[in-house]
Design a protein around this motif. Sequence first.
Motif, short mmCIF file in Angstrom:
data_model
loop_
_atom_site.label_atom_id
_atom_site.label_comp_id
_atom_site.label_asym_id
_atom_site.label_seq_id
_atom_site.Cartn_x
_atom_site.Cartn_y
_atom_site.Cartn_z
N GLN A 196 0.86 -1.19 0.00
CA GLN A 196 0.00 0.00 0.00
C GLN A 196 0.89 1.23 0.00
O GLN A 196 1.72 1.42 0.88
CB GLN A 196 -0.89 0.01 1.24
CG GLN A 196 -1.78 1.23 1.34
CD GLN A 196 -2.60 1.25 2.62
OE1 GLN A 196 -3.07 0.19 3.08
NE2 GLN A 196 -2.75 2.42 3.20
N VAL A 197 0.71 2.07 -1.02
CA VAL A 197 1.47 3.31 -1.13
C VAL A 197 0.50 4.47 -0.89
O VAL A 197 -0.42 4.68 -1.68
CB VAL A 197 2.13 3.44 -2.52
CG1 VAL A 197 2.86 4.77 -2.64
CG2 VAL A 197 3.09 2.29 -2.76
N SER A 198 0.70 5.18 0.21
CA SER A 198 -0.19 6.30 0.55
C SER A 198 0.49 7.61 0.19
O SER A 198 1.63 7.86 0.61
CB SER A 198 -0.53 6.28 2.04
OG SER A 198 -1.16 5.06 2.38
N SER B 284 -6.12 9.27 -0.62
CA SER B 284 -6.99 10.03 0.29
C SER B 284 -6.32 11.29 0.83
O SER B 284 -7.00 12.22 1.26
CB SER B 284 -7.45 9.14 1.45
OG SER B 284 -6.33 8.63 2.16
N GLY B 285 -5.00 11.36 0.77
CA GLY B 285 -4.30 12.56 1.24
C GLY B 285 -3.86 13.47 0.10
O GLY B 285 -3.10 14.41 0.32
N VAL B 286 -4.37 13.20 -1.09
CA VAL B 286 -3.90 13.96 -2.25
C VAL B 286 -4.84 15.12 -2.55
O VAL B 286 -6.05 14.95 -2.67
CB VAL B 286 -3.80 13.02 -3.48
CG1 VAL B 286 -3.59 13.81 -4.76
CG2 VAL B 286 -2.66 12.04 -3.27
N ALA C 112 -7.35 4.06 -4.46
CA ALA C 112 -8.27 4.10 -3.32
C ALA C 112 -8.33 5.53 -2.77
O ALA C 112 -7.39 6.30 -2.91
CB ALA C 112 -7.79 3.16 -2.22
N GLY C 113 -9.50 5.84 -2.16
CA GLY C 113 -9.61 7.09 -1.40
C GLY C 113 -9.70 8.35 -2.23
O GLY C 113 -9.27 9.41 -1.77
N LEU C 114 -10.26 8.27 -3.43
CA LEU C 114 -10.38 9.48 -4.25
C LEU C 114 -11.41 10.43 -3.63
O LEU C 114 -12.51 10.00 -3.25
CB LEU C 114 -10.83 9.13 -5.67
CG LEU C 114 -9.78 8.61 -6.65
CD1 LEU C 114 -9.31 7.22 -6.27
CD2 LEU C 114 -10.33 8.61 -8.07
N ALA D 94 -13.30 2.62 -2.37
CA ALA D 94 -13.61 3.76 -1.51
C ALA D 94 -12.44 4.11 -0.59
O ALA D 94 -12.17 5.28 -0.34
CB ALA D 94 -14.86 3.46 -0.68
N ASP D 95 -11.76 3.09 -0.09
CA ASP D 95 -10.61 3.36 0.78
C ASP D 95 -9.58 2.24 0.64
O ASP D 95 -9.84 1.21 -0.01
CB ASP D 95 -11.04 3.54 2.24
CG ASP D 95 -11.82 2.35 2.77
OD1 ASP D 95 -11.42 1.21 2.47
OD2 ASP D 95 -12.82 2.57 3.48
N ALA D 96 -8.44 2.46 1.27
CA ALA D 96 -7.32 1.52 1.10
C ALA D 96 -7.64 0.15 1.68
O ALA D 96 -7.21 -0.88 1.15
CB ALA D 96 -6.07 2.11 1.75
#
Lengths: 131, 144
Positions: free
Chosen positions: A30-32, A66-68, A96-98, A119-121
């Motif tokens: 997983q790359v956040s 999600s943090g972008v 994930a997390g758009l 929806a999420d990671a």
Amino acid sequence: MSATPQSSTELDDGRLSIEVKEHPAQNLVQVSLKGRVDVFTYKSLGDQVAAIYNERPELRLVLDLSGVAFVASSGWATFLTIRSRLARLNGKLVLAGLSGELQKVYDALNLEPMLPRYADARQASEALARG
Amino acid sequence: MRSVQARLRLEPLNGLDAAQIDQVHRLLQDSFAKAGHSTAAAYASASVVEELCANVLEHSNATWLSLDLDLHEGRIFVRIQDNGSAFDVCARIRQLSGGLAERSDGDRQLGLFMVRQLTTGLQCLQDGGINRVQFEVKPQHGRE
């Protein structure tokens, strides 16, 4: 799903940061991302992610956005390049997390067939782990 | 929703410069906030404007670039001008066919594809050494 945080890296004067979590049992990473994926950061991002998937067949990679705050066309192009290179190794990339704003551009570009999203990671990782 | 007009002139240009691209984003954010537009509208507009401005900064050898934004009755009109070597965005976009999935060079043409998908009424003009690109952000991206 147990994970071992591996690394956290800041790119291009903090414009983008990357956190990598390995799930070795599932051959999943997983790359956040946090910040902006734009014309200033896409090359560094591509290099960082290539270092993860190189010589790792069948790797499943979740890109958590999600943090972008912003993805420029160069960022979307980088995601497509990562997807192509992973596919050559029989691997797979999902997003994930758009955010809602990001989702609208994703839809306008009709990226769903090439870059599946969750929806999420957690959901993404679980779906990939199921195969 | 209020009407807002805003203008930014970048001069001199320093190639692909993060501070100048950030100035463009700040103008968009401030203008959309004043006008009461949705964040989705601001995001779609920023995607297209960054694409076109970054092309000018990186490839055109222009010494200046101007950005005009006209937010009026929920519609979003953008005009970008520069004095660099001409790059006919409209002609390149006309050459695009199909979607990304059908294209072998999809990721390389993605910037132009994005402009095509998010805008309407795109016009490219060249007059007296000045290049002008103007368009409206598509209504579905300009409104909630």
